[in-house]
Write an enzyme that holds these catalytic residues in place. Structure first.
Site, PDB file in Angstrom:
ATOM      1  N   HIS A   1     -60.415 -78.719  16.956  1.00 16.69           N
ATOM      2  CA  HIS A   1     -60.391 -77.321  16.500  1.00 16.69           C
ATOM      3  C   HIS A   1     -60.262 -76.349  17.681  1.00 16.69           C
ATOM      4  O   HIS A   1     -60.854 -75.263  17.677  1.00 16.69           O
ATOM      5  CB  HIS A   1     -61.648 -76.970  15.699  1.00 16.69           C
ATOM      6  CG  HIS A   1     -61.799 -77.741  14.421  1.00 16.69           C
ATOM      7  ND1 HIS A   1     -61.359 -77.271  13.212  1.00 16.69           N
ATOM      8  CD2 HIS A   1     -62.323 -78.967  14.171  1.00 16.69           C
ATOM      9  CE1 HIS A   1     -61.620 -78.163  12.269  1.00 16.69           C
ATOM     10  NE2 HIS A   1     -62.192 -79.206  12.825  1.00 16.69           N
TER      11      HIS A   1
ATOM     12  N   ASN B   1     -63.663 -77.096   6.032  1.00 16.72           N
ATOM     13  CA  ASN B   1     -62.215 -77.239   6.218  1.00 16.72           C
ATOM     14  C   ASN B   1     -61.493 -76.722   4.982  1.00 16.72           C
ATOM     15  O   ASN B   1     -62.136 -76.412   3.975  1.00 16.72           O
ATOM     16  CB  ASN B   1     -61.848 -78.720   6.399  1.00 16.72           C
ATOM     17  CG  ASN B   1     -62.104 -79.230   7.820  1.00 16.72           C
ATOM     18  OD1 ASN B   1     -62.179 -78.449   8.765  1.00 16.72           O
ATOM     19  ND2 ASN B   1     -62.222 -80.526   7.957  1.00 16.72           N
TER      20      ASN B   1
HETATM   21 FE1  HDD Z   1     -66.277 -80.978  13.092  1.00 20.22          FE
HETATM   22  C1  HDD Z   1     -65.674 -78.538  15.355  1.00 20.22           C
HETATM   23  C2  HDD Z   1     -65.196 -78.921  10.556  1.00 20.22           C
HETATM   24  C3  HDD Z   1     -66.425 -83.613  10.881  1.00 20.22           C
HETATM   25  C4  HDD Z   1     -67.713 -82.853  15.430  1.00 20.22           C
HETATM   26  N1  HDD Z   1     -65.567 -79.104  12.983  1.00 20.22           N
HETATM   27  C5  HDD Z   1     -65.400 -78.242  14.023  1.00 20.22           C
HETATM   28  C6  HDD Z   1     -64.896 -76.999  13.550  1.00 20.22           C
HETATM   29  C7  HDD Z   1     -64.755 -77.110  12.208  1.00 20.22           C
HETATM   30  C8  HDD Z   1     -65.184 -78.437  11.839  1.00 20.22           C
HETATM   31  C9  HDD Z   1     -64.241 -76.053  11.257  1.00 20.22           C
HETATM   32  C10 HDD Z   1     -64.548 -75.800  14.413  1.00 20.22           C
HETATM   33  C11 HDD Z   1     -65.661 -74.813  14.460  1.00 20.22           C
HETATM   34  C12 HDD Z   1     -65.225 -73.617  15.257  1.00 20.22           C
HETATM   35  O1  HDD Z   1     -64.368 -72.865  14.763  1.00 20.22           O
HETATM   36  O2  HDD Z   1     -65.735 -73.442  16.354  1.00 20.22           O
HETATM   37  N2  HDD Z   1     -65.809 -81.235  11.134  1.00 20.22           N
HETATM   38  C13 HDD Z   1     -65.495 -80.246  10.248  1.00 20.22           C
HETATM   39  C14 HDD Z   1     -65.537 -80.767   8.904  1.00 20.22           C
HETATM   40  C15 HDD Z   1     -65.859 -82.096   9.004  1.00 20.22           C
HETATM   41  C16 HDD Z   1     -66.047 -82.381  10.395  1.00 20.22           C
HETATM   42  C17 HDD Z   1     -65.272 -79.974   7.647  1.00 20.22           C
HETATM   43  C18 HDD Z   1     -66.040 -83.104   7.921  1.00 20.22           C
HETATM   44  C19 HDD Z   1     -66.557 -82.828   6.783  1.00 20.22           C
HETATM   45  N3  HDD Z   1     -66.910 -82.888  13.153  1.00 20.22           N
HETATM   46  C20 HDD Z   1     -66.936 -83.796  12.129  1.00 20.22           C
HETATM   47  C21 HDD Z   1     -67.622 -84.996  12.556  1.00 20.22           C
HETATM   48  C22 HDD Z   1     -68.024 -84.779  13.844  1.00 20.22           C
HETATM   49  C23 HDD Z   1     -67.552 -83.457  14.195  1.00 20.22           C
HETATM   50  C24 HDD Z   1     -67.872 -86.214  11.698  1.00 20.22           C
HETATM   51  C25 HDD Z   1     -68.782 -85.667  14.773  1.00 20.22           C
HETATM   52  C26 HDD Z   1     -69.632 -86.570  14.389  1.00 20.22           C
HETATM   53  N4  HDD Z   1     -66.556 -80.766  15.071  1.00 20.22           N
HETATM   54  C27 HDD Z   1     -67.217 -81.651  15.836  1.00 20.22           C
HETATM   55  C28 HDD Z   1     -67.450 -81.169  17.245  1.00 20.22           C
HETATM   56  C29 HDD Z   1     -66.775 -79.762  17.215  1.00 20.22           C
HETATM   57  C30 HDD Z   1     -66.269 -79.663  15.793  1.00 20.22           C
HETATM   58  C31 HDD Z   1     -66.996 -82.130  18.296  1.00 20.22           C
HETATM   59  C32 HDD Z   1     -65.740 -79.464  18.282  1.00 20.22           C
HETATM   60  C33 HDD Z   1     -66.047 -78.098  18.796  1.00 20.22           C
HETATM   61  C34 HDD Z   1     -67.305 -77.758  18.215  1.00 20.22           C
HETATM   62  O3  HDD Z   1     -67.744 -78.760  17.399  1.00 20.22           O
HETATM   63  O4  HDD Z   1     -67.934 -76.745  18.417  1.00 20.22           O
HETATM   64  O5  HDD Z   1     -68.812 -81.086  17.493  1.00 20.22           O
END
Ligand code: HDD
Length: 700
Positions: A80, A153
């Site tokens: 993202h 999402n």
């Molecule tokens: Fe995630 C970012 C949505 C599964 C780990 N995720 C991130 C963002 C969104 C989502 C919208 C961007 C937020 C922003 O604008 O700063 N992610 C989802 C959705 C998921 C999902 C809807 C499933 C239902 N994500 C998911 C899993 C993991 C992560 C299973 C790890 C176990 N996601 C992350 C992260 C991020 C992230 C690595 C990257 C940047 C951040 O968090 O701040 O922690």
């Protein structure tokens, strides 16, 4: 000064804006200074020993300026990374008291400030907006009880069932490690290799190959919390809840050819669209909707609520719209707000709680963890955009970039030196109490049997699409798998598809020149066809904010153009005048028409509809203009509404377009402008006219 009353907070729509105001710095009328406040007399020449001599180390202004520049970048989000955000507020329609004690969901007169960030998932910060991808829809509610982040999402399911596989799926979709290609695309071997080996991806892959992965605008896509959450009321009664966002402008998508062209013509297409809409006062609005499932009903549903690869069809559990989100202010500074905002699934308020969904459980860990690196230490909650409006008091201290100056000598609990403060809060005093779910079981890495079905809902999704939507999905699979170099991966994906649907497998196989494997016995879903999943069945009743290009040249029937334009703009559309050159175009009878865009700087892909006004000389000129012909043909091929009045109809014929084709609205000489506008408006509201049998023979 010692206080004996807890801080109270009154929150209204502007509270966050006012809080951010303390950190805004206006440069107008000010002197340039160093970070230490020293005024600078020259920032264009470094301090040197003699006019042609070496630069001196003592030039503190040069060193500071360069050092600060050298360290401007922070790590981009691991997923993202590319995003755009806006401020706004949320208002509940009526009290949700029976379902949840969350205070921001009690009082319809309360406007809770929010910050919303939309994003793509796979691409880097500088990648294009219109790639085929999932879109993030992350909402931070600054409630009086603390921040609630709904990190969703635009697709209601996910690729994997357990967060331990998140690094795998993300590695697979990101550019391949040896040559860092391709950027912001899933059309490559490692992604499809993963898909072919992990059948739980099947359902989400159907969504990412569908039109949902090509939204027309962030303002025109749905959002989903994905996981099953809990609502807990003041009596401690818990119910399962699925969160949805429903855009008031309806759900609309681009076509793949258009999306690819836009990625070159305007890589900022979605960012610009969101920014401009807010600047023009066309505030994006979404309704928050919930599906509520009683604990007892959950077992009878036939759908594993803890499995994030499953959705609950609206046909089975109705979606109740409970409030509205309005985005009404652009950020002041992209980095300070959009880049530094940190969302976290674990940020919930009393009345909202988690479930044992293993994907959600992993997310409860990952977000805070990733911010530690991305935002350079543990104090990122103090960054203005992340700071809650609710008071913060605890014994957390120190670390890089600490801002708060804790005044108490007691930095531990329990203490007597600080009068026992900060105090614990009971549930009645607003304290968060975890829902006391009974857990009595063995430790295991074994997945529940109830997570075993990977295909019933993938099939349900495909079957629920209209015929054109199915064709788009199949074409997307042909494109993506066509880009896969290793034939065995393509074969394995076809084998996976044969668990989903026979037509899907056969048509994708045909495109790849491979034999279609025999269809497997596909498990039945409690709902076999869910019309709510098709974008074509979502509301199509408005042309608000749609962009219409009027193609004109000298001799245009200016009087009529002005009438038609005014009528369309009364409905909320934006009409842009496109001509060969900027400045003005001479209309019939000497009217001058101001040009908005010269054709070299714009393209049909930036518009939702095309208007060809009458005027014999104008149409004759357009007929000889390859760019204008291409503009019209391309829009037609992308199934966009086309309106032509009087001589304008001749341009359609010159392009090989049947004036009676679906979504083509014409009005002959002497015809009634009002009737034309009504017909054109209805065609634009429908957004796209997929049933154009001849579109593929139009060269564009
Ligand atoms: Fe995630 C970012 C949505 C599964 C780990 N995720 C991130 C963002 C969104 C989502 C919208 C961007 C937020 C922003 O604008 O700063 N992610 C989802 C959705 C998921 C999902 C809807 C499933 C239902 N994500 C998911 C899993 C993991 C992560 C299973 C790890 C176990 N996601 C992350 C992260 C991020 C992230 C690595 C990257 C940047 C951040 O968090 O701040 O922690």
């Amino acid at each position: 000064m010692a206080k004996n009353k807890p801080d109270s907070v009154h929150i209204d729509e502007d509270s966050k804006d006012k809080a951010l105001e303390h950190n805004r710095v206006e440069q107008q009328g000010q002197y340039l200074t160093t970070d230490q406040g020293i005024k600078i007399e020259n920032t264009d020449d470094s301090l040197r020993a003699g006019r042609r001599g070496p630069t001196l180390l003592e030039d503190f202004h040069f060193r500071e300026k360069m050092t600060r520049f050298d360290h401007e970048r922070i790590p981009e989000r691991v997923v993202h990374a590319r995003g755009s955000a806006a401020h706004g507020y949320f208002q509940v329609y009526e009290s949700m008291k029976e379902l949840t004690r969350a205070r921001f969901l009690q009082d319809p007169s309360v406007k809770t400030p929010v910050f919303v960030r939309f994003s793509t998932v796979a691409g880097s910060r500088g990648s294009a907006d219109t790639v085929r991808d999932v879109r993030g829809f992350a909402v931070k509610f600054y409630t009086e009880e603390g921040n609630f982040d709904l990190v969703g999402n635009n697709i209601p399911v996910f690729f994997i069932q357990d967060g331990i596989k998140f690094p795998d799926v993300v590695h697979a979709v990101k550019p391949e490690p040896h040559h860092e290609m391709p950027q912001a695309a899933s059309a490559h071997d490692s992604f499809w290799d993963f898909v072919s080996l992990v059948p739980e991806t099947a359902h989400m892959v159907m969504w990412t190959m569908s039109d949902r992965a090509l939204p027309r605008s962030y303002r025109m896509m749905e959002g989903f919390g994905v996981h099953t959450f809990r609502f807990v009321n003041a009596e401690g009664v818990s119910r399962f809840v699925k969160f949805h966002w429903k855009p008031l402008l309806g759900t609309h998508s681009l076509v793949w050819d258009e999306a690819q062209k836009l990625a070159g013509k305007d890589p900022d297409y979605h960012r610009r669209d969101l920014w401009e809409a807010i600047e023009l006062g066309d505030f994006p609005e979404y309704e928050l909707a919930v599906q509520i499932i009683e604990e007892e009903a959950a077992e009878k549903l036939g759908i594993e609520l803890l499995d994030p690869t499953k959705l609950v069809p609206e046909e089975l559990v109705p979606v109740r719209r409970i409030g509205k989100l309005t985005l009404n202010r652009n950020p002041t500074n992209f980095f300070a707000e959009t880049e530094q905002v940190a969302f976290c699934v674990a940020n919930v308020v009393p009345g909202i709680d988690f479930t044992n969904d293993p994907l959600m459980q992993a997310r409860l860990f990952s977000y805070l963890d990733t911010q530690l690196t991305r935002l350079g230490g543990p104090n990122f909650a103090e960054i203005p955009i992340n700071r809650p409006l609710a008071p913060v008091h605890n014994h957390q201290q120190d670390g890089f970039h600490r801002q708060t100056i804790n005044a108490s000598r007691a930095n531990y609990h329990p203490n007597s030196l600080g009068g026992g403060c900060p105090m614990m809060a009971s549930a009645a005093q607003g304290g968060f109490t975890h829902y006391p779910e009974r857990v009595r079981t063995e430790k295991t890495r074994v997945r529940s049997e109830s997570f075993a079905d990977h295909f019933s809902q993938a099939g349900m999704f495909f079957r629920s699409l209209s015929a054109p939507e199915k064709t788009h999905l199949i074409d997307a699979c042909r494109f993506e798998l066509g880009k896969v170099e290793i034939k065995e991966i393509r074969e394995r994906v076809l084998d996976l598809f044969s668990n989903i649907d026979g037509e899907l497998t056969a048509r994708v196989a045909e495109g790849l020149g491979l034999p279609a494997p025999t269809t497997k016995s596909i498990p039945k879903s409690p709902v076999q066809v869910a019309p709510s999943l098709s974008i074509e069945n979502t509301k199509k009743d408005s042309i608000k904010t749609r962009r219409i290009a009027a193609l004109i040249a000298d001799g245009v029937d200016a009087a009529e153009l002005i009438d038609v334009r005014a009528a369309l703009e009364r409905e909320g559309a934006k009409v842009k005048i496109v001509a060969k050159h900027l400045g003005t175009v001479k209309g019939e009878g000497g009217h001058a028409v101001e040009v908005d865009k010269n054709s070299i700087t714009t393209a049909s892909v930036e518009y939702d509809a095309v208007l060809i006004p009458g005027g014999a000389a104008s149409v004759e000129a357009l007929k000889k203009d390859g760019e204008a012909l291409h503009f019209l043909q391309e829009a037609y091929r992308h199934c966009k509404p086309v309106g032509a009045t009087k001589e304008g109809v001749e341009l359609l014929r010159a392009c090989g377009i049947d004036p009676k084709a679906p979504g083509v609205v014409t009005h002959a000489k002497g015809g009634d402008v009002a009737t034309f506008v009504t017909g054109f408006t209805a065609a634009i509201a429908k957004h796209r006219h997929w049933d154009r049998a001849d579109k593929d023979r139009i060269p564009a």
